[in-house]
Design an enzyme around this catalytic site. Structure first.
Site, PDB file in Angstrom:
ATOM      1  CE  LYS A 188      -5.068  -0.165  -0.934  1.00 29.30           C
ATOM      2  NZ  LYS A 188      -4.604   0.356  -0.389  1.00 29.30           N
ATOM      3  N   GLY A 195      -5.087   3.370  -3.219  1.00 27.96           N
ATOM      4  CA  GLY A 195      -6.504   3.697  -3.110  1.00 27.96           C
ATOM      5  C   GLY A 195      -6.172   5.613  -3.663  1.00 27.96           C
ATOM      6  N   GLY A 196      -5.071   6.122  -3.844  1.00 31.34           N
ATOM      7  CA  GLY A 196      -4.677   7.406  -4.056  1.00 31.34           C
ATOM      8  C   GLY A 196      -4.695   7.215  -5.393  1.00 31.34           C
ATOM      9  CG  ASP A 219      -2.292   2.148   6.448  1.00 28.17           C
ATOM     10  OD1 ASP A 219      -3.105   2.923   6.523  1.00 28.17           O
ATOM     11  OD2 ASP A 219      -1.691   2.391   5.356  1.00 28.17           O
ATOM     12  CG  MET A 252      -8.119   4.962   5.786  1.00 25.10           C
ATOM     13  SD  MET A 252      -8.090   4.163   4.659  1.00 25.10           S
ATOM     14  CE  MET A 252      -7.073   2.680   5.257  1.00 25.10           C
ATOM     15  CG  ASP A 295      -1.233   1.068   1.491  1.00 24.60           C
ATOM     16  OD1 ASP A 295      -2.432   1.716   0.328  1.00 24.60           O
ATOM     17  OD2 ASP A 295      -0.990   1.489   2.350  1.00 24.60           O
ATOM     18  CB  VAL A 296       1.175   4.273  -1.921  1.00 22.70           C
ATOM     19  CG1 VAL A 296       1.936   5.537  -1.797  1.00 22.70           C
ATOM     20  CG2 VAL A 296       1.579   3.094  -2.424  1.00 22.70           C
ATOM     21  CG  ASP A 297      -2.280   7.466   0.196  1.00 26.53           C
ATOM     22  OD1 ASP A 297      -1.315   8.063   0.372  1.00 26.53           O
ATOM     23  OD2 ASP A 297      -3.446   7.039  -0.112  1.00 26.53           O
TER      24      ASP A 297
END
Length: 225
Positions: free
Chosen positions: A158, A110-111, A179, A52, A20-22
């Site tokens: 995802k 999701g960004g 996260d 979230m 994941d990124v954010d």
């Protein structure tokens, strides 16, 4: 139930690792940073928190937040130039180590693709290994919505990406690291999930992840054993 040692072995023998990124690869939530930059921070960060926590379907939450932000192409470019995202400590070394071992590394977010590709370039991850949402702009650069056909625009997106990766590349073992609840839900089809709480701790993930870390050093250590 997979034991902790089995999970470690699975991570060390994975042929693909998806991050994941954010709040995982970077310290910020990209959409909140964009909202702050566009002057609508408070309303949007509350929506992010609800999304979230799984309280609102992902696409609905994304639509609502973007309708508030209305980011122009120029604002996105200025955000990246003036306030680039900060990499989480240890991620550069971890990605580099995985790549040395010929493990494919993917970013699934999701960004927004424009922000995630910027992050990918810092980690030597090819843009073909990036899955994220695409913002759409009118010819004059004003916000025109987002590409709703991307799997990452949906709840469960995802997992859809990981299923697609397995079908396309025939990976035997894919590990998802993240996260949030949306990351944990991607396993299965991911073969293992590692929860990450180095930037923000989401209680639901901490309580339910078989392997929960707060520092990427732990994953680097597992690879060095």
């Amino acid at each position: 139930m997979v034991s902790h040692s089995e999970l470690r072995n699975l991570f060390c023998s994975a042929d693909a690792v998806c991050f994941d990124v954010d709040s995982t690869v970077i310290q910020e939530e990209g959409i909140d940073e964009l909202a702050k930059f566009c002057g609508v921070e408070d309303a949007v960060s509350e929506m992010t928190r609800q999304a979230m926590g799984g309280a609102v379907p992902f696409k609905a939450a994304l639509t609502q937040r973007l309708a508030l932000i209305q980011p122009s192409r120029e604002q996105v470019q200025r955000l990246l130039a003036e306030h680039p995202p900060h990499l989480t400590p240890g991620i550069r070394e971890l990605v580099s180590r995985l790549q040395e071992r010929n493990v494919q590394v993917f970013l699934i977010s999701g960004g927004f693709r424009s922000i995630v590709e910027h992050v990918a370039s810092k980690l030597n991850i090819p843009s073909t290994n990036v899955f994220a949402n695409r913002l759409k702009f009118y010819f004059n650069g004003e916000y025109a919505g987002f590409d709703e056909t991307q799997p990452t625009a949906e709840s469960g997106g995802k997992g859809k990406v990981i299923k697609l990766l397995k079908e396309k590349f025939h990976f035997k073992k894919i590990v998802m690291v993240g996260d949030g609840a949306t990351d944990m839900e991607a396993c299965p089809p991911a073969d293992a999930f590692i929860g990450f709480g180095g930037n923000v701790i989401r209680q639901q993930v901490k309580d339910n992840a078989e392997w929960y870390i707060t520092d990427f050093v732990e994953l680097l250590g597992a690879l060095e054993e």
